[in-house]
Enzyme design. Structure first.
Site, PDB file in Angstrom:
ATOM      1  N   ARG A  47       2.171 -14.427  20.135  1.00  0.00           N
ATOM      2  CA  ARG A  47       1.754 -15.825  20.209  1.00  0.00           C
ATOM      3  C   ARG A  47       2.019 -16.513  18.886  1.00  0.00           C
ATOM      4  O   ARG A  47       2.288 -15.866  17.872  1.00  0.00           O
ATOM      5  CB  ARG A  47       0.275 -15.944  20.578  1.00  0.00           C
ATOM      6  CG  ARG A  47      -0.710 -15.425  19.532  1.00  0.00           C
ATOM      7  CD  ARG A  47      -2.129 -15.696  19.963  1.00  0.00           C
ATOM      8  NE  ARG A  47      -3.143 -15.198  19.039  1.00  0.00           N
ATOM      9  CZ  ARG A  47      -3.611 -15.870  17.994  1.00  0.00           C
ATOM     10  NH1 ARG A  47      -3.107 -17.065  17.679  1.00  0.00           N
ATOM     11  NH2 ARG A  47      -4.563 -15.350  17.230  1.00  0.00           N
ATOM     12  N   HIS A  54      23.987   3.724  11.675  1.00  0.00           N
ATOM     13  CA  HIS A  54      25.054   4.654  12.067  1.00  0.00           C
ATOM     14  C   HIS A  54      25.578   4.265  13.438  1.00  0.00           C
ATOM     15  O   HIS A  54      24.860   3.681  14.255  1.00  0.00           O
ATOM     16  CB  HIS A  54      24.535   6.091  12.074  1.00  0.00           C
ATOM     17  CG  HIS A  54      23.950   6.514  10.767  1.00  0.00           C
ATOM     18  ND1 HIS A  54      24.719   7.018   9.749  1.00  0.00           N
ATOM     19  CD2 HIS A  54      22.675   6.458  10.290  1.00  0.00           C
ATOM     20  CE1 HIS A  54      23.938   7.288   8.713  1.00  0.00           C
ATOM     21  NE2 HIS A  54      22.698   6.953   9.012  1.00  0.00           N
ATOM     22  N   ASN A  94       0.835  -1.180   0.000  1.00  0.00           N
ATOM     23  CA  ASN A  94       0.000   0.000   0.000  1.00  0.00           C
ATOM     24  C   ASN A  94       0.881   1.245   0.000  1.00  0.00           C
ATOM     25  O   ASN A  94       2.109   1.162  -0.012  1.00  0.00           O
ATOM     26  CB  ASN A  94      -0.944  -0.023   1.213  1.00  0.00           C
ATOM     27  CG  ASN A  94      -2.266   0.659   0.934  1.00  0.00           C
ATOM     28  OD1 ASN A  94      -2.316   1.708   0.308  1.00  0.00           O
ATOM     29  ND2 ASN A  94      -3.342   0.056   1.412  1.00  0.00           N
TER      30      ASN A  94
END
Length: 209
Positions: free
Chosen positions: A183, A115, A85
């Site tokens: 889970r 960095h 999207n």
């Protein structure tokens, strides 16, 4: 001109100077991204087809929704049936590899550049890069950030707003900042959604009668 010294250090995860890599990939992808982001993509896919040529791997069924941003292009490897999207950002200083059937919600960001913690070294402009690997059958929620050196396994759901800093194993639901496994995905999940799917098919058949 491309510096093999800087390139090899970049791809191996060592400190390198991004300005001196000089492979020209950043400049090459800019025009293709600009054309795609400004295109009437809903009725003309020519800009997307042109952008596909930039990647390390892209299949015919790749779907991207403007706007997108890629740092380089040729280090991104899409799998089959990929969908993103709007707002996808990939900083592909190193490889970003997707499996098949990966769906991304809006504003997913994938970073391979990092960095240093030390301010003096950081201020030199040197950085490092690590790959990101995302398996097959993965759904990533909106506004998720995936950091360098992360592997997300197969059949994983990442909740929206997550910041993924460590590997996520197969067959799990994970979310949070930092992203952690909530889970396992179970047979009960499969049965529930297959039942929902059968209900949809039955309703659709009745609608079409």
């Amino acid at each position: 001109m491309k510096s093999e010294f800087e390139w090899e250090r970049m791809m191996s995860g060592k400190l390198y100077n991004p300005i001196k890599v000089g492979d020209g990939s950043w400049e090459k992808v800019r025009q293709a991204v600009k054309l795609f982001n400004e295109s009437e993509f809903w009725k003309d896919n020519s800009a997307l087809e042109n952008l596909k040529k930039c990647f390390g791997r892209a299949y015919d069924d790749l779907v991207l929704t403007p706007s997108v941003y890629f740092d380089h292009r040729d280090r991104i490897y899409f799998g089959k049936n990929f969908y993103a999207n709007t707002g996808l950002t990939i900083l592909d200083e190193n490889k970003v590899i997707f499996g098949d059937n990966v769906f991304l919600a809006p504003h997913v960001s994938i970073y391979t550049a990092g960095h240093t913690i030390d301010v003096d070294v950081r201020n030199t402009g040197l950085e490092y890069s690590k790959p990101v690997i995302i398996g097959s059958n993965v759904w990533i929620g909106g506004n998720t950030v995936i950091n360098p050196n992360v592997t997300i396994g197969n059949n994983v759901v990442i909740g929206s707003g997550s910041v993924v800093t460590k590997d996520i194993p197969d067959n799990t639901i994970a979310c949070g900042n930092p992203c952690k496994v909530v889970r396992m995905i179970t047979e009960n999940d499969r049965e529930k959604w297959l039942a929902e799917y059968e209900d949809y098919k039955t309703a659709l058949e009745n609608e079409c009668k």
